[in-house]
Write a protein that holds these residues in place. Structure first.
Motif, short mmCIF file in Angstrom:
data_model
loop_
_atom_site.label_atom_id
_atom_site.label_comp_id
_atom_site.label_asym_id
_atom_site.label_seq_id
_atom_site.Cartn_x
_atom_site.Cartn_y
_atom_site.Cartn_z
N LEU A 163 -8.06 0.10 0.14
CA LEU A 163 -8.25 0.85 1.38
C LEU A 163 -9.70 0.78 1.85
N GLU A 164 -10.63 0.76 0.90
CA GLU A 164 -12.03 0.78 1.28
C GLU A 164 -12.46 -0.49 2.01
N ARG A 165 -11.77 -1.56 1.79
CA ARG A 165 -12.07 -2.77 2.57
C ARG A 165 -11.91 -2.49 4.06
N LEU A 166 -10.95 -1.64 4.41
CA LEU A 166 -10.76 -1.26 5.81
C LEU A 166 -11.86 -0.30 6.26
N LEU A 203 0.85 -1.18 0.00
CA LEU A 203 0.00 0.00 0.00
C LEU A 203 0.90 1.24 0.00
N ASP A 204 0.67 2.12 -0.96
CA ASP A 204 1.55 3.26 -1.17
C ASP A 204 0.77 4.56 -0.96
N VAL A 205 1.27 5.43 -0.09
CA VAL A 205 0.56 6.66 0.26
C VAL A 205 0.41 7.58 -0.94
N ARG A 206 1.49 7.80 -1.66
CA ARG A 206 1.42 8.71 -2.81
C ARG A 206 0.47 8.20 -3.87
N ALA A 207 0.54 6.89 -4.15
CA ALA A 207 -0.36 6.31 -5.15
C ALA A 207 -1.81 6.44 -4.72
N ALA A 208 -2.07 6.25 -3.42
CA ALA A 208 -3.44 6.36 -2.91
C ALA A 208 -3.94 7.79 -3.01
N ARG A 209 -3.11 8.75 -2.65
CA ARG A 209 -3.52 10.15 -2.75
C ARG A 209 -3.80 10.53 -4.20
N TRP A 265 -16.17 10.65 -2.22
CA TRP A 265 -14.92 9.98 -2.54
C TRP A 265 -13.76 10.52 -1.71
N GLN A 266 -13.92 11.70 -1.15
CA GLN A 266 -12.86 12.26 -0.33
C GLN A 266 -12.88 11.74 1.10
N THR A 267 -13.89 10.93 1.44
CA THR A 267 -13.95 10.39 2.80
C THR A 267 -12.86 9.35 3.06
N LEU A 268 -12.15 8.95 2.02
CA LEU A 268 -11.03 8.04 2.23
C LEU A 268 -9.80 8.73 2.80
N ALA A 269 -9.80 10.06 2.81
CA ALA A 269 -8.60 10.80 3.23
C ALA A 269 -8.06 10.36 4.59
N PRO A 270 -8.89 10.17 5.61
CA PRO A 270 -8.34 9.75 6.91
C PRO A 270 -7.60 8.42 6.85
N PHE A 271 -8.06 7.49 6.02
CA PHE A 271 -7.39 6.19 5.91
C PHE A 271 -6.07 6.33 5.18
N ILE A 272 -6.02 7.22 4.22
CA ILE A 272 -4.76 7.46 3.52
C ILE A 272 -3.75 8.10 4.48
N GLU A 273 -4.23 9.02 5.30
CA GLU A 273 -3.33 9.66 6.26
C GLU A 273 -2.88 8.69 7.34
N ASP A 274 -3.77 7.77 7.72
CA ASP A 274 -3.36 6.73 8.68
C ASP A 274 -2.24 5.90 8.08
#
Length: 228
Positions: free
Chosen positions: A168-171, A80-86, A208-217
């Motif tokens: 990420l959405e699975r989490l 899982l890659d932060v930059r790719a997810a962002r 779609w921006q609600t994933l932001a907290p998981f990306i930051e985690d």
């Protein structure tokens, strides 16, 4: 987890697209875990196809950021890659916003009903803590608007970048924070029904921006965890 045991999952008559989707879904679902090595022979036996569609599928998955290849050394599932997810989140949110704007003028009652049905299935899946069913229903919900937009470019971009986010959405859909998406979906439907293109587009982007907290985690996780 190793490549699943079994042969001939994909019928021999099916094309390379099926091999791509099967491997992609196994990565998104976690059957093939981050960092896991992928052996061509294992994949060929599992899918029941020749080596060529497997290699073509792996090349596409590398472009999508789901696979990493070192020629002559190994192929593995990408961590899982932060930059790719962002990046994927920004592009995906923008594409869904565009899909709403282009779909809404011609959106039918049947399509609105399909969105409501998908959201009901989504809510039920969350109640059962069934992340796979929640993701499938969420895909169906947003897919109504993507299809109604009749924009092949939007569809193709989403095909490439959405799988990165689905990992990420699975989490998210296993946590309480995922429940908020049900109300967000209801708002999107209401705004579409009212003919409010700007409001519906903004609500879709916010969803779609609600994933932001998981990306930051993921960004805050120790380097060993993020890359293992």
């Amino acid at each position: 987890m190793p490549v699943p045991v079994g042969r001939g999952l994909v019928a021999r008559s099916l094309l390379r697209e099926d091999a791509y989707r099967a491997i992609r879904d196994a990565i998104v679902e976690g059957t093939l875990a981050p960092g896991e090595r992928l052996n061509d022979n294992d994949l060929v036996a599992w899918l029941g196809v020749s080596r060529t569609p497997v290699r073509e599928a792996l090349a596409r998955l590398e472009q999508a950021g789901l696979v990493q290849t070192r020629p002559g050394r190994y192929t593995m599932v990408s961590p899982l890659d932060v930059r790719a997810a962002r990046n994927a989140q920004s592009v995906t949110a923008a594409m869904h916003e565009l899909a709403v704007r282009e779909a809404l003028p011609n959106l039918s009652t049947a399509e609105l009903d399909a969105m409501r049905d998908a959201n009901e299935r989504f809510a039920e899946a969350l109640r059962r803590d069934d992340a796979d069913a929640a993701i499938a229903a969420d895909d169906d919900f947003h897919g109504v608007l993507v299809t109604a937009s009749a924009n092949d470019a939007v569809r193709d971009v989403l095909e490439r970048y959405t799988p990165v986010l689905r990992r990420l959405e699975r989490l998210r859909f296993r946590s309480l924070s995922g429940r908020g998406s049900v109300a967000q979906h209801e708002r999107i439907v209401a705004l579409c029904e009212a003919g409010d293109a700007e409001g519906a587009a903004a609500a879709t982007r916010a969803n779609w921006q609600t994933l932001a907290p998981f990306i930051e985690d993921l960004a805050d996780a120790p380097a060993a965890e993020a890359s293992s």
